[in-house]
Design a protein around this motif. Structure first.
Motif, PDB file in Angstrom:
ATOM      1  N   GLU A 197     -26.008 -27.360  17.085  1.00 32.34           N
ATOM      2  CA  GLU A 197     -25.824 -27.859  15.956  1.00 32.34           C
ATOM      3  C   GLU A 197     -25.831 -27.594  14.893  1.00 32.34           C
ATOM      4  O   GLU A 197     -27.579 -27.537  14.586  1.00 32.34           O
ATOM      5  CB  GLU A 197     -25.645 -29.467  16.767  1.00 32.34           C
ATOM      6  N   ASP A 198     -25.578 -27.440  13.637  1.00 30.23           N
ATOM      7  CA  ASP A 198     -26.305 -27.330  12.645  1.00 30.23           C
ATOM      8  C   ASP A 198     -26.735 -27.726  11.657  1.00 30.23           C
ATOM      9  O   ASP A 198     -27.713 -27.784  10.959  1.00 30.23           O
ATOM     10  CB  ASP A 198     -25.169 -26.103  11.733  1.00 30.23           C
ATOM     11  N   SER A 199     -26.376 -29.188  12.403  1.00 30.35           N
ATOM     12  CA  SER A 199     -26.904 -30.273  11.017  1.00 30.35           C
ATOM     13  C   SER A 199     -28.213 -31.242  12.047  1.00 30.35           C
ATOM     14  O   SER A 199     -28.276 -31.052  13.163  1.00 30.35           O
ATOM     15  CB  SER A 199     -26.227 -31.118  11.008  1.00 30.35           C
ATOM     16  N   GLU A 200     -29.579 -31.390  11.714  1.00 27.45           N
ATOM     17  CA  GLU A 200     -30.497 -32.012  12.370  1.00 27.45           C
ATOM     18  C   GLU A 200     -29.719 -33.503  12.588  1.00 27.45           C
ATOM     19  O   GLU A 200     -29.849 -33.984  13.287  1.00 27.45           O
ATOM     20  CB  GLU A 200     -31.851 -31.909  10.928  1.00 27.45           C
ATOM     21  N   ASP A 201     -29.436 -33.739  11.789  1.00 23.73           N
ATOM     22  CA  ASP A 201     -28.607 -35.713  11.718  1.00 23.73           C
ATOM     23  C   ASP A 201     -28.009 -35.614  12.373  1.00 23.73           C
ATOM     24  O   ASP A 201     -28.245 -37.063  13.199  1.00 23.73           O
ATOM     25  CB  ASP A 201     -28.129 -35.847   9.545  1.00 23.73           C
ATOM     26  N   SER A 246     -22.206 -29.012  21.909  1.00 20.57           N
ATOM     27  CA  SER A 246     -22.136 -27.825  21.019  1.00 20.57           C
ATOM     28  C   SER A 246     -20.727 -28.779  19.776  1.00 20.57           C
ATOM     29  O   SER A 246     -19.305 -29.164  20.555  1.00 20.57           O
ATOM     30  CB  SER A 246     -21.486 -26.852  21.396  1.00 20.57           C
ATOM     31  N   ASP A 247     -21.466 -28.151  18.433  1.00 18.56           N
ATOM     32  CA  ASP A 247     -20.291 -28.405  17.279  1.00 18.56           C
ATOM     33  C   ASP A 247     -19.011 -27.498  18.067  1.00 18.56           C
ATOM     34  O   ASP A 247     -19.447 -26.631  18.465  1.00 18.56           O
ATOM     35  CB  ASP A 247     -21.140 -28.792  16.539  1.00 18.56           C
ATOM     36  N   GLY A 254     -18.293 -22.418  17.495  1.00 17.61           N
ATOM     37  CA  GLY A 254     -18.867 -23.163  18.609  1.00 17.61           C
ATOM     38  C   GLY A 254     -17.784 -22.457  20.435  1.00 17.61           C
ATOM     39  O   GLY A 254     -18.687 -22.963  21.606  1.00 17.61           O
ATOM     40  N   MET A 255     -16.994 -21.886  20.167  1.00 16.07           N
ATOM     41  CA  MET A 255     -15.850 -20.873  21.508  1.00 16.07           C
ATOM     42  C   MET A 255     -17.052 -19.681  21.400  1.00 16.07           C
ATOM     43  O   MET A 255     -16.922 -19.713  22.978  1.00 16.07           O
ATOM     44  CB  MET A 255     -14.961 -20.270  20.861  1.00 16.07           C
ATOM     45  N   PRO A 314     -22.640 -27.908  32.714  1.00 19.58           N
ATOM     46  CA  PRO A 314     -21.821 -29.009  31.519  1.00 19.58           C
ATOM     47  C   PRO A 314     -22.003 -27.984  30.263  1.00 19.58           C
ATOM     48  O   PRO A 314     -22.389 -28.583  29.733  1.00 19.58           O
ATOM     49  CB  PRO A 314     -22.152 -30.331  32.121  1.00 19.58           C
ATOM     50  N   PHE A 315     -20.604 -28.347  29.772  1.00 18.46           N
ATOM     51  CA  PHE A 315     -20.483 -28.343  27.889  1.00 18.46           C
ATOM     52  C   PHE A 315     -19.531 -28.330  27.880  1.00 18.46           C
ATOM     53  O   PHE A 315     -18.019 -29.199  27.973  1.00 18.46           O
ATOM     54  CB  PHE A 315     -20.176 -26.756  27.964  1.00 18.46           C
ATOM     55  N   ILE A 316     -19.937 -29.452  26.631  1.00 17.19           N
ATOM     56  CA  ILE A 316     -19.239 -31.111  25.982  1.00 17.19           C
ATOM     57  C   ILE A 316     -19.096 -30.586  24.809  1.00 17.19           C
ATOM     58  O   ILE A 316     -20.410 -30.260  23.670  1.00 17.19           O
ATOM     59  CB  ILE A 316     -19.528 -32.428  26.197  1.00 17.19           C
ATOM     60  N   PHE A 317     -18.441 -30.449  23.956  1.00 14.12           N
ATOM     61  CA  PHE A 317     -17.644 -30.262  22.376  1.00 14.12           C
ATOM     62  C   PHE A 317     -17.778 -31.631  21.450  1.00 14.12           C
ATOM     63  O   PHE A 317     -17.420 -32.438  22.223  1.00 14.12           O
ATOM     64  CB  PHE A 317     -16.192 -29.764  22.121  1.00 14.12           C
ATOM     65  N   VAL A 318     -18.858 -30.918  21.029  1.00 12.95           N
ATOM     66  CA  VAL A 318     -19.575 -33.038  19.680  1.00 12.95           C
ATOM     67  C   VAL A 318     -18.485 -31.983  18.886  1.00 12.95           C
ATOM     68  O   VAL A 318     -18.892 -31.840  18.131  1.00 12.95           O
ATOM     69  CB  VAL A 318     -20.118 -33.393  20.356  1.00 12.95           C
ATOM     70  N   SER A 319     -17.663 -32.720  18.091  1.00 14.85           N
ATOM     71  CA  SER A 319     -17.100 -32.384  16.675  1.00 14.85           C
ATOM     72  C   SER A 319     -16.284 -33.340  15.737  1.00 14.85           C
ATOM     73  O   SER A 319     -15.672 -33.980  16.649  1.00 14.85           O
ATOM     74  CB  SER A 319     -16.305 -30.688  17.033  1.00 14.85           C
TER      75      SER A 319
END
Length: 832
Positions: A32-36, A77-78, A86-87, A101-106
């Motif tokens: 993720e590029d965003s700390e928040d 991952s975003d 992300g890909m 396990p790998f989950i996209f959170v976007s």
């Protein structure tokens, strides 16, 4: 960026939720590029999921690759990031671990993109605007990942088990409950000769040999049908009819209800072992029946096998653990040396050795044996073990010894007879030729023996001869030979005489042995005798010649009267009187204080500086004038006066050393063997050093190799105590004694003095030069100061200096000096 959250409260509406921190937190790698956004995900998992989270955020491929070196439970991952796709993150993770396990959170991923991500290996996707699905998705994927791993492990294990069975060295048969073969492995095919196609559908009875009866197989089936494991040895037959032995294990396989569904049979071919055991049993029966000792030893010399005859011969209890019995306990020490130095090298070289040795029973009794030693090799040609066969030859040896003793000994006295005397004398002369020693032959004739025989009877005369034999044996050394020539005449061979003068000590012992009266029943009588003496090589070099000349000397002694001794040559007789006179004069010299101390300086070869001096004894004889040590020191030793003379020179030299005030010059004093063995030596040296205030390392005691090597262990202790007193230790006449290098290492030595016999001719004799050079090198390597004695010329001095010798002593440096002369020399600058 990574952090481990600490307990903190987060306000959500009107409810304060407490974050849970478990012992093993959930480890999440967040791309993720965003700390928040990252903190929102962590808070969601910790608050909604009630889980303690250990997480790390990465936003580049390099950081992701480095982070994957650690263990993670799940990757979030975003999908779209400024510096990373992300890909691509999914691709990197899958290359690392297919089951992680790998989950996209976007917030931007669409339906079609999500489907593509799932096909590429992602497990799920969660929209950032709806994080309520995050916790259930994570929990679900963690469970499914565990199931995937377990399934993959099970499949891997199944493949491994299949390979194990296929590649196993043991034969494997799987049958149905009725015993029909469903599977055989390659090892079964190799063992039996049946192919898998030939065996499948048949029953294991195709291997029956008929060597085991129905009862055996009935027991087998009863065991496995009860659900128990059968183990046993089967005698089977191959397809070609050849018999083979097989260690068999048959295991029933049951289903969940406990019903037998299959039988698994594993077998190991033990045909060679069985045949070997049968052969060993036959051999063991033969070995146990033999009357000879048969033993097998390992390469360390310890027993691995001993037959019954061996137990009996060695006197061992049958229950003895022979693995703890080694070569040193089976044989006497001398035989052990013979085996190690002679028998074993020959056996290793040729495969066998035979000879006569002796065994040592457990009670210490020696048993002579005829022994054969064999070396056994393994298939690689390396020695595997040793064996030996030993036959008791005690009876034969006793019979041989009895015959030999009767043939070579006098029946009355038990002494050697003339036959053995001739043999012993020949051997002694041979040793003397090699050692350059003297050998004396003495004939003794008892005075008035005929009168004793005639007056008191032959029985008394025989008793007298036996007592005379006993006293002679007690007076002489064990290696001297005493023989009965016949009648009242005895012969004595005295060997190992470095000088003819040593014979005087032997004569004194013989005469002293008859100072006491002899007991003849109720009567006592004193015995005297005449002695004739011949000495090799002065009076002959052959056995018969020496015996003849000793007989001639005896005749002359008898003609001179009772209790006389004569040397064969007149000049030898005169020499004996001269020695007796010399001994008398020496005793008077000690009382009259006729001895003097001279000092011979020792100079450094590099500087010429005089740094030490050796104290030398001289004798100022009232008639003969100044006598050098060569004329009287040997008599001091033979007469026992060396103890008094040695103590005198130590005291005198130390006293004069104090008077001269030469505390920066070392003084050396010789110590004889008698002095060295004096129990009071340490006390005497300590007393003199304290009395004359001798500083440490100023006094050096010189002793020969032969002196310290008489008892090396005791000598080492004495030398250590002398060193503790501050006394330097020097080995004198190096190279002329034992020349044992071991003492140079074991003894606390300071200096090594090369004997002048090697130094004298080193300029002309290459052998002497080589010995001197080697001695210097050896001394320097061992950290010893090296002193060369007998330096008489410039050539010797230059040679020694060129080869790094430390000190020189001899007339080229200075002749021995009196005290005042030495002081004058040192005042000139202590250079020669």
């Amino acid at each position: 960026m990574s952090r481990r959250p600490t307990d903190r409260s987060v306000e959500k509406g009107d409810v304060m939720l407490k974050r849970v921190d478990t012992a093993q937190p959930l480890r999440i790698l967040i791309v993720e590029d965003s700390e928040d956004d990252t903190l929102l995900l962590v808070d969601q998992l910790e608050i909604e999921g009630g889980r303690s989270v250990d997480w790390q955020r990465v936003e580049t491929e390099q950081a992701l690759t480095e982070a994957l070196k650690q263990h993670w439970d799940i990757v979030l991952s975003d999908y779209t990031m400024p510096h990373f796709s992300g890909m691509r993150a999914l691709e990197v993770v899958r290359q690392h671990d297919l089951d992680l396990p790998f989950i996209f959170v976007s917030g931007t991923i669409g339906e079609n993109t999500a489907v593509l991500a799932m096909k590429s290996g992602a497990q799920d996707y969660v929209m950032k605007g709806n994080l309520t699905r995050l916790v259930p998705a994570v929990e679900r994927e963690l469970e499914e990942a565990q199931l995937r791993r377990e399934q993959r492990q099970a499949e891997d294990m199944l493949r491994k088990l299949s390979l194990v069975v296929e590649q196993a060295a043991e034969s494997v048969i799987i049958t149905d409950p009725d015993g029909c073969i469903e599977y055989v492995n390659p090892a079964f095919e190799r063992l039996t000769g049946y192919t898998r196609a030939e065996a499948v559908g048949c029953k294991p009875s195709i291997l029956k040999s008929g060597q085991q009866g129905p009862a055996f197989y009935q027991h087998l089936w009863q065991t496995v049908l009860k659900g128990d494991i059968f183990t046993g040895t089967l005698i089977n037959r191959k397809k070609d009819g050849e018999l083979f032995y097989e260690d068999k294990v048959i295991t029933p396989l049951k289903d969940e209800q406990g019903h037998i569904r299959h039988f698994v049979s594993t077998g190991r071919n033990i045909t060679e072992r069985v045949k070997a055991e049968e052969a060993r049993a036959q051999l063991a029966a033969i070995l146990e029946a033999t009357t000879d000792l048969v033993a097998i030893l390992d390469l360390g010399g310890c027993l691995r096998y001993l037959n019954n005859a061996g137990y009996r011969l060695l006197g061992l209890d049958p229950k003895t653990d022979i693995s703890k019995v080694c070569l040193t306990e089976l044989f006497p020490e001398r035989i052990e040396h013979q085996l190690k130095n002679e028998a074993l090298p020959i056996a290793y070289r040729t495969g066998t050795w035979s000879g006569e040795t002796a065994l040592r029973r457990i009670d210490g009794i020696e048993i002579p044996v005829s022994q054969v030693l064999l070396v056994h090799y393994d298939s690689a040609g390396k020695v595997e073990y040793l064996s030996t066969i030993a036959r008791d030859i005690s009876e034969r040896k006793r019979f041989e010894a009895e015959l030999q003793h009767q043939a070579t000994h006098d029946l009355l006295t038990g002494l050697p007879n003339r036959v053995l005397l001739l043999d012993r004398l020949a051997a002694e002369l041979e040793r003397a030729r090699h050692a350059n020693n003297f050998v004396a032959v003495l004939f003794l004739d008892i005075d008035n023996f005929k009168r004793i025989n005639d007056s008191m009877g032959h029985a008394v005369g025989d008793t007298l001869l036996q007592q005379i034999a006993d006293r002679l044996q007690a007076a002489l050394r064990p290696n001297d030979t005493i023989a009965r020539q016949g009648g009242d005449e005895f012969a004595i061979i005295v060997g190992d005489l470095p000088r003819t003068e040593n014979l005087m000590v032997v004569l004194r012992k013989i005469y002293a042995a008859f100072d006491r009266p002899m007991s003849l029943g109720l009567q006592e009588t004193y015995i005297t005798f005449c002695t004739g003496i011949a000495i090799y090589p002065n009076d002959g070099t052959g056995v018969e010649e020496l015996l003849r000349n000793a007989g001639t000397a005896l005749y002359r002694a008898i003609m001179s009267g009772h209790n006389q001794h004569r040397f064969y040559a007149p000049d030898m007789n005169a020499r004996s009187h001269e020695l007796l006179t010399l001994e008398t004069d020496l005793r008077l010299a000690l009382k009259r204080n006729e001895f003097l101390v001279y000092y011979q300086p020792q100079a450094e070869l590099t500087t010429g500086r005089i740094v030490a001096m050796e104290a030398l004894i001289r004798w100022r004889h009232p008639q003969r004038g100044l006598v050098t040590p060569a004329g009287f020191v040997s008599m001091l030793e033979e007469s026992g006066l060396i103890m008094q003379a040695g103590e005198w020179i130590l005291n005198q030299a130390c006293a004069e050393y104090r008077e001269m005030g030469l505390h920066d010059v070392r003084i050396s004093v010789n110590v004889s063997a008698s002095q060295f063995n004096d129990p009071d030596l340490l006390h005497k040296v300590c007393r003199v050093m304290k009395r004359d205030n001798i500083p440490p390392n100023a006094l050096e005691l010189e002793m020969t190799e032969n002196t310290v090597m008489q008892d090396p262990a005791a000598a080492a202790e004495i030398l250590k105590k002398l060193r503790a007193l501050g006394v330097r230790i020097a080995i004198d006449d190096f190279g002329t004694g034992y020349s044992s290098l071991s003492y140079l290492k074991r003894f606390p030595l300071d200096a090594l003095k090369i004997d002048q016999g090697f130094v004298r001719d080193l300029a002309r004799d290459t052998n002497d030069a080589a010995i001197v050079e080697a001695s210097i090198t050896l001394g320097k390597k061992l950290g010893l100061e090296v002193v060369a004695e007998g330096v008489e010329g410039k050539e010797q001095f230059d040679f020694l200096r060129a080869h790094d010798c430390d000190l020189a002593q001899g007339y080229y440096v200075s002749r021995p000096l009196r005290k005042n002369e030495l002081i004058d020399l040192l005042r000139e600058g202590r250079r020669w």
